[in-house]
Structures are given as C-alpha cells and as structure tokens.
Design an enzyme around this catalytic site. Structure first.
Site, PDB file in Angstrom:
ATOM      1  N   PRO A  43       0.859  -1.197   0.000  1.00 28.70           N
ATOM      2  CA  PRO A  43       0.000   0.000   0.000  1.00 28.70           C
ATOM      3  C   PRO A  43       0.887   1.236   0.000  1.00 28.70           C
ATOM      4  O   PRO A  43       1.762   1.360   0.852  1.00 28.70           O
ATOM      5  CB  PRO A  43      -0.771  -0.121   1.321  1.00 28.70           C
ATOM      6  N   GLN A  97      -6.606  -1.376   3.005  1.00 30.01           N
ATOM      7  CA  GLN A  97      -5.895  -1.076   4.250  1.00 30.01           C
ATOM      8  C   GLN A  97      -6.575   0.051   5.025  1.00 30.01           C
ATOM      9  O   GLN A  97      -6.878   1.103   4.472  1.00 30.01           O
ATOM     10  CB  GLN A  97      -4.451  -0.668   3.978  1.00 30.01           C
ATOM     11  N   CYS A 127       2.500   3.265   9.614  1.00 31.45           N
ATOM     12  CA  CYS A 127       2.660   4.618   9.064  1.00 31.45           C
ATOM     13  C   CYS A 127       3.446   5.504  10.048  1.00 31.45           C
ATOM     14  O   CYS A 127       3.069   5.647  11.211  1.00 31.45           O
ATOM     15  CB  CYS A 127       1.302   5.244   8.764  1.00 31.45           C
ATOM     16  N   LYS A 166      -0.041  -4.800   8.846  1.00 29.97           N
ATOM     17  CA  LYS A 166       1.281  -4.382   8.343  1.00 29.97           C
ATOM     18  C   LYS A 166       1.924  -3.514   9.418  1.00 29.97           C
ATOM     19  O   LYS A 166       1.317  -2.561   9.890  1.00 29.97           O
ATOM     20  CB  LYS A 166       1.118  -3.602   7.046  1.00 29.97           C
ATOM     21  N   GLY A 228      10.493  -3.981   2.285  1.00 32.51           N
ATOM     22  CA  GLY A 228      11.482  -2.912   2.422  1.00 32.51           C
ATOM     23  C   GLY A 228      12.678  -3.122   1.533  1.00 32.51           C
ATOM     24  O   GLY A 228      13.360  -4.154   1.619  1.00 32.51           O
ATOM     25  N   ASP A 229      12.890  -2.181   0.606  1.00 32.83           N
ATOM     26  CA  ASP A 229      14.089  -2.153  -0.252  1.00 32.83           C
ATOM     27  C   ASP A 229      14.206  -3.349  -1.196  1.00 32.83           C
ATOM     28  O   ASP A 229      15.324  -3.724  -1.568  1.00 32.83           O
ATOM     29  CB  ASP A 229      15.366  -2.053   0.607  1.00 32.83           C
ATOM     30  N   ARG A 252       8.151   0.719  -3.634  1.00 32.01           N
ATOM     31  CA  ARG A 252       8.789   1.683  -4.521  1.00 32.01           C
ATOM     32  C   ARG A 252       9.470   1.041  -5.717  1.00 32.01           C
ATOM     33  O   ARG A 252       9.597   1.672  -6.772  1.00 32.01           O
ATOM     34  CB  ARG A 252       9.784   2.534  -3.711  1.00 32.01           C
TER      35      ARG A 252
HETATM   36  C1  LIG Z   1       4.973   7.778  -0.350  1.00 32.27           C
HETATM   37  C2  LIG Z   1       4.730   6.544   0.482  1.00 32.27           C
HETATM   38  C3  LIG Z   1       3.450   6.282   0.934  1.00 32.27           C
HETATM   39  C4  LIG Z   1       3.204   5.130   1.705  1.00 32.27           C
HETATM   40  N1  LIG Z   1       1.919   4.853   2.091  1.00 32.27           N
HETATM   41  C5  LIG Z   1       1.677   3.740   2.841  1.00 32.27           C
HETATM   42  C6  LIG Z   1       0.353   3.406   3.232  1.00 32.27           C
HETATM   43  O1  LIG Z   1      -0.626   4.067   2.873  1.00 32.27           O
HETATM   44  N2  LIG Z   1       0.201   2.293   4.012  1.00 32.27           N
HETATM   45  C7  LIG Z   1       1.275   1.517   4.401  1.00 32.27           C
HETATM   46  O2  LIG Z   1       1.092   0.523   5.112  1.00 32.27           O
HETATM   47  N3  LIG Z   1       2.511   1.800   4.008  1.00 32.27           N
HETATM   48  C8  LIG Z   1       2.737   2.884   3.242  1.00 32.27           C
HETATM   49  N4  LIG Z   1       3.992   3.142   2.815  1.00 32.27           N
HETATM   50  C9  LIG Z   1       5.082   2.191   3.137  1.00 32.27           C
HETATM   51  C10 LIG Z   1       5.195   1.121   2.047  1.00 32.27           C
HETATM   52  O3  LIG Z   1       4.039   0.309   1.986  1.00 32.27           O
HETATM   53  C11 LIG Z   1       6.402   0.214   2.283  1.00 32.27           C
HETATM   54  O4  LIG Z   1       6.266  -0.376   3.535  1.00 32.27           O
HETATM   55  C12 LIG Z   1       7.723   0.992   2.243  1.00 32.27           C
HETATM   56  O5  LIG Z   1       7.758   1.870   1.143  1.00 32.27           O
HETATM   57  C13 LIG Z   1       8.910   0.029   2.171  1.00 32.27           C
HETATM   58  O6  LIG Z   1       8.788  -0.822   1.071  1.00 32.27           O
HETATM   59  P1  LIG Z   1       9.547  -0.530  -0.333  1.00 32.27           P
HETATM   60  O7  LIG Z   1      10.993  -0.311  -0.032  1.00 32.27           O
HETATM   61  O8  LIG Z   1       9.278  -1.757  -1.168  1.00 32.27           O
HETATM   62  O9  LIG Z   1       8.929   0.703  -0.915  1.00 32.27           O
HETATM   63  C14 LIG Z   1       4.270   4.264   2.034  1.00 32.27           C
HETATM   64  C15 LIG Z   1       5.535   4.540   1.553  1.00 32.27           C
HETATM   65  C16 LIG Z   1       5.787   5.653   0.785  1.00 32.27           C
HETATM   66  C17 LIG Z   1       7.180   5.899   0.255  1.00 32.27           C
END
Ligand SMILES: Cc1cc2nc3c(=O)[nH]c(=O)nc-3n(C[C@H](O)[C@H](O)[C@H](O)COP(=O)(O)O)c2cc1C
Length: 351
Positions: A43, A97, A127, A166, A228-229, A252
């Site tokens: 999300p 979510q 969050c 989460k 994450g990452d 991301r």
């Molecule tokens: C701009 C942004 C908005 C996010 N919004 C949410 C969200 O609405 N709910 C949530 O559980 N995590 C949110 N996250 C966290 C991501 O779901 C994820 O846990 C985090 O980016 C790490 O994973 P990644 O490295 O694959 O991006 C957000 C992250 C970013 C960068």
C-alpha cells in the site's frame, strides 16, 4: 469466480509449499483467498490507486493492497472515502488497508469495505508520519499493544473476511517489539503479518533489516511477509532467504515498472529473470495507464496525478530527459500523449 470457490495455495520461492491447502483451511490463515504467489504490491498513499493496481494486476501479483484509508473518514463519508463495489470486485482479490485507533470505528469501517467488495482487510501499524502518529494511529500503535489488540479483535470479529496487519520492526531501536506484536496479532485471529523492516524512527532512512524479520517469523505460525528495499527479483529471493519470510511485499521498486512483481514471481519459481517488456509494449502501458488515470480522476486532477508516474516510467528509459521536462508543465492531456507518442516513435529510446 466467486470468492467461495477459490482455492488456496502459497508457494515459497523454491517451489515448495510453505502452507498446504489443508493447512491454510485448518489454520484459517487467509480464508479462501487464492494466493498463487506470495508477491504482494505494498500500500502506498498517492501511488497504489486503482489505475496503478490494475496495471500491476495485469502482469500478475499475489495480492494488491489499497492505499491507507482512514477508518473514521470511511464511516463518516462512506461514499467518497471508499471506491465503488465494482472497483474492488474487478480487482479481486484485493486488500483494503485501514488506519485508525478506535476499535469500534475500525470494525465498522471494515464492515463497510467488505460490503463494497474488499476480499481482505489490512490494518496499518506502520505509518510513520506525524499527523498519523499524533492521533495514535499507524506506527504509534506499536507502542500500545493493548489498544492494538483491541483494534485487531474488533476488526477480525466484524470483517467476516481475513484480516492482516502491516507493521514496522518497532517504534525505535530500543523498542523492537515486532515479534511480540505479531504473536498478539496471531492470538487476535489475524491471518498474516507484513513487516516493513525498519523502525518507525528510521522512517525511510537506512536500509531495511531483513534479518530482523526472522524473529517475527519464528514467533508465529501465520504467514509473515518481508517488506522494504526489494527492488529486483534477486533482492526478493535474498530477503526471503535472510528473513525466512513466506513472501515479499514490494512498493517503490514497482514505480514505473508495474511488471516487476511478475518478474519476481517468475524468478522465485524458476530462478530465471524474465525480460522487461519491449519498448512498444511499454509505450502501450504508459498510454493505457495515463488514460486510466484521466478516467479515474477526471482530466484536471488526472493530468497532475499522472506526472509522477510518467516521471518514473521515463526515468527508467534512455533519452527521456527532454521529453519529461516538457511534459511536466503541460496541462493538456492530448498534448502530453502526443509528446509521449513522439518520444516512443523517435528511436531515441535506443530500441
Ligand atoms: C509515499 C509513500 C506512501 C506510503 N503509504 C503507505 C500506506 O498508505 N500504508 C502503508 O502501510 N505503508 C505505506 N507506505 C510504506 C510502504 O508500503 C512500504 O512499507 C515501504 O515503502 C517500504 O517498502 P519498499 O521499499 O518496497 O517501498 C508508504 C511509503 C511511501 C514511500
């Protein structure tokens, strides 16, 4: 296919079943939701909206998660806060979510979203942003295990579909309580836990500590997903090996690459990295995604919302700097599409 007829299977990256179909039903882990591959779209507020989720789903994803929805907003303005039933149905199975800190409000919001077609409800305990944690929502709930438990119990009782959580590793280095929180979650009837492998105080800094997720995995019997990452198929495999998690969640890394989850699934199954789409397919994807954003938000809002996606798509492609510089100030969607078509037809892409 009706939800009731769906089978359940979760496979590990090396092709063995992590949880057999029988196990899944017996433990009632994620109900009757079909999860072919444990590779999930995270999300992400402002990104994983309906148009983006649909692009990702087209290539394949075990499950996609909606952006975080405020539970109180859902019950107060339920028509604007949640999408139409048809939207969720088309994406089935998808997880909605919810964020909030009032057990009865979370329960009611879960009920409303399930009525509108959500196949799973996910609770946000991760969050990190100030305006959320100041209301004692998101990652602030990792500091209040009792309230977190009441929220989970109420949501599980109300939802009538699987409820997942989460979370982060903890609030800060001194309070890494994710294993304890996961155990509480399991006792409350939660079906799956995803861990963003950072503490709240890290926000998005440093690197994700996949190793720390192993303690969470060891503390529960329900599936644990590492997040994450994870930017490549190889990252996904390493994250699972290092953490012992049952699957991965990707955020991301999928920006401008809605096909990444498909590549990850292929790699976890076969060990081979499948190619990204050819340039003419990317051109079609960009065009379709753009049109879908315009339809979903209307032209005025859509043009602005689409810019970041165009930046991500083009950022991954050669010779795209000039075209993005022009597009980012354009207001007319037809002019944007013309510029994009010119870029993809120009051969500057190197294809
Ligand atoms: C701009 C942004 C908005 C996010 N919004 C949410 C969200 O609405 N709910 C949530 O559980 N995590 C949110 N996250 C966290 C991501 O779901 C994820 O846990 C985090 O980016 C790490 O994973 P990644 O490295 O694959 O991006 C957000 C992250 C970013 C960068």
């Amino acid at each position: 296919m009706s939800p009731d007829t769906l089978a359940v299977s979760i496979f590990s990256w090396h092709g063995h079943r992590v949880l057999s179909r029988g196990d899944m039903y017996k433990k009632n882990l994620i109900g009757k939701i079909l999860i072919d591959d444990p590779v999930f779209l995270a999300p992400i507020m402002g990104v994983t909206d309906l148009p983006f989720r649909r692009m990702v789903k087209r290539y394949g994803a075990g499950l996609v998660f909606s952006e975080m929805i405020a539970s109180r907003q859902t019950i107060e303005k339920c028509h604007s806060a949640i999408k139409a039933r048809e939207d969720y149905a088309e994406e089935f199975p998808m997880a909605v979510q919810l964020a909030g800190c009032e057990p009865d409000v979370m329960a009611e919001a879960a009920r409303i979203n399930v009525d509108h077609g959500a196949a799973l409800i996910d609770i946000n305990f991760g969050c990190p942003i100030k305006r959320v944690v100041h209301k004692l929502c998101g990652s602030a709930l990792m500091k209040d295990e009792c309230l977190a438990a009441r929220i989970m119990e109420a949501t599980v009782k109300a939802a009538k579909v699987p409820v997942t959580v989460k979370m982060r590793l903890g609030w800060d280095e001194a309070h890494r309580n994710a294993p304890a929180m996961a155990k509480i979650a399991e006792e409350c009837g939660i079906g799956m836990v995803t861990v963003h492998a950072r503490t709240r105080n890290q926000r998005f800094n440093g690197t994700a500590d996949w190793e720390a997720v192993r303690a969470v995995r060891d503390s529960v019997k329900i599936p644990v997903i590492v997040n994450g990452d994870i930017l490549t198929p190889q990252d996904a495999k390493r994250a699972m090996e290092i953490s012992g998690a049952d699957g991965v969640m990707i955020g991301r890394g999928a920006y401008g690459r809605p096909w990444l989850l498909r590549q990850v699934m292929d790699y976890l199954r076969s060990g081979a990295v499948t190619a990204a789409p050819e340039m003419d397919e990317i051109s079609r994807i960009v065009r379709e995604h753009y049109d879908s954003i315009l339809r979903h938000y209307g032209e005025y809002q859509g043009v602005a919302i689409a810019r970041k996606h165009l930046c991500w798509y083009l950022g991954n492609l050669p010779g795209s700097c000039a075209v993005y510089t022009e597009i980012k100030t354009m207001q007319d969607p037809e002019a944007v599409k013309e510029k994009l078509a010119g870029y993809f037809a120009s051969g500057k892409t190197g294809f």
